[in-house]
Design an enzyme around this catalytic site. Structure first.
Site, PDB file in Angstrom:
ATOM      1  N   TYR A 119       0.855  -1.191   0.000  1.00 63.39           N
ATOM      2  CA  TYR A 119       0.000   0.000   0.000  1.00 63.39           C
ATOM      3  C   TYR A 119       0.888   1.237   0.000  1.00 63.39           C
ATOM      4  CZ  TYR A 119      -3.064   3.725   1.629  1.00 63.39           C
ATOM      5  OH  TYR A 119      -3.739   4.906   1.737  1.00 63.39           O
ATOM      6  N   GLU A 128      -3.492   7.636  -4.194  1.00 66.38           N
ATOM      7  CA  GLU A 128      -3.419   6.360  -3.476  1.00 66.38           C
ATOM      8  C   GLU A 128      -3.237   5.205  -4.448  1.00 66.38           C
ATOM      9  OE1 GLU A 128      -5.977   4.776   0.151  1.00 66.38           O
ATOM     10  OE2 GLU A 128      -7.016   4.348  -1.735  1.00 66.38           O
TER      11      GLU A 128
END
Length: 403
Positions: free
Chosen positions: A125, A213
């Site tokens: 992530y 993101e």
């Protein structure tokens, strides 16, 4: 301004950020053709169909009335066509859309990146956003990527790393290497990650992103580092510098009342309450919403008419608030510092006459510049408008209206 995944990936490629390749389509037969093109290009039998909406959790979300998920894998042209047919035109409900869901008008048919190779694959992530408390950009990343990053942050916060970057200095080489090291990468994957993070940060700054993101950030079996998914939010205030990016806006994904409010330069956010409010200034708006809750009501919206409010903008605000059938009362709370109270009062009168009979009670509190003139205008208008001087008086009238 939010972008779709396929739009964000195309922008990242301009900054030499490797991404999972895909083809956006809006028809099932086009999805079939996209699969065939990807098979020729990459030699894989598998492909992924991804619903394109402005919301996360698509992989766990389902199309209303079916078991079809918003992200699904197919291994033949027929399967891809069927999956696309199930998703397109359907309403996808995810943890972020709420029960109403979002209509899917387009899907992305993407390459399979989980192909076999000499090394194991791994999901990470990574996101970049502004840390307002420090006045610096921050890169947040974790070895635990995938759909449940929120649970990772909640249950194992020690697995979330942060790297702050001074806005004027940019991302330094040692910081990119530190990120790759904390992700436990080695060899070719380490080098590719350093390049990826550096180019991604350049994209974040160059595109004036408010948030960027990548989840998952993916290491392939042959040590490539790529963006499998991308959520990109652009700073609205920067769009004057990026007319090409402004053209990517998809207003079908936005609340229609918020879109209409934007045409009149009104700061409007729809909420779920029963008291519509119109104020000038964000601080006063927040205080007014608190007052509405304390009086027994629930705010139906956030509406800031700003410091240049006039009869036209006030009428537009009225019409937008009245489109919400849940509204039982409207509270206008204006402090005339820059804006003149008599202009707001005239806007209320004009809106009332233009719209016709308004069934819900209207409470008006005007204080500041030309407040006396405003009060006189409203009293002499003959309209069913309740006037208040003190905030406590306005609160009592709101409480009575929603009781």
């Amino acid at each position: 301004m939010n972008l779709h995944e396929y739009q964000a990936k195309e922008l990242l490629k301009k900054y030499n950020v490797p991404v999972q390749e895909g083809i956006p389509v809006d028809r099932a037969d086009a999805a079939e053709e996209a699969y065939k093109n990807l098979k020729v290009q990459f030699g894989n039998n598998f492909a992924v169909v991804k619903a394109q909406i402005h919301a996360g959790g698509r992989g766990k979300g389902k199309i209303q009335g079916s078991e079809q998920r918003g992200v699904a894998v197919g291994k033949s042209a027929e399967e891809i066509k069927q999956i696309a047919s199930n998703i397109l035109g359907g309403t996808l409900v995810t943890i972020q859309t709420g029960p109403a869901g979002k209509l899917v008008n387009k899907v992305l048919v993407a390459q399979d990146v989980y192909y076999p190779g000499p090394n194991p694959v791994k999901e990470f992530y990574l996101s970049i956003l502004l840390d307002r408390t420090k006045g610096q950009n921050v890169i947040m990343y974790s070895t635990e990527g995938g759909m449940d990053i929120e649970e990772v942050a909640h249950n194992t916060p020690d697995k979330i790393f942060k790297e702050w970057v001074h806005a004027s200095g940019g991302l330094l080489p040692f910081q990119a290497r530190k990120i790759a090291f904390n992700l436990q990468l080695k060899g070719e994957a380490f080098k590719n990650c350093v390049k990826f993070v550096t180019n991604l940060y350049n994209a974040y700054v160059g595109l004036d992103c408010a948030m960027l993101e990548i989840n998952p950030l993916f290491k392939t079996s042959d040590e490539k580092i790529i963006a499998v998914d991308c959520k990109m939010n652009l700073d609205d205030n920067s769009l004057m510098r990026h007319p090409d990016l402004e053209a990517l806006r998809d207003i079908s994904e936005e609340d229609p009342t918020e879109v209409e409010a934007g045409k009149f330069n009104l700061n409007f956010v729809k909420l779920d309450g029963n008291v519509g409010c119109m104020v000038n200034g964000a601080g006063l708006a927040m205080a007014t919403m608190d007052m509405i809750k304390l009086s027994g009501g629930e705010p139906a919206n956030f509406l800031d008419v700003g410091g240049t409010a006039n009869a036209t903008t006030v009428e537009a605000g009225f019409r937008i608030i009245l489109k919400d059938p849940k509204v039982k009362a409207i509270l206008i709370n204006i402090f005339g510092g820059i804006v003149r109270c008599d202009r707001v009062a005239q806007g209320v009168i004009d809106a009332y006459k233009s719209i016709g009979n308004i069934e819900v009670p209207i409470i008006v509190r005007l204080q500041g510049t030309n407040a006396e003139e405003a009060k006189k205008l409203i009293e002499e208008s003959g309209l069913k408008v309740q006037s208040a001087i003190l905030l406590s008086e306005a609160a009592a009238l709101v409480g009575k209206a929603v009781a």
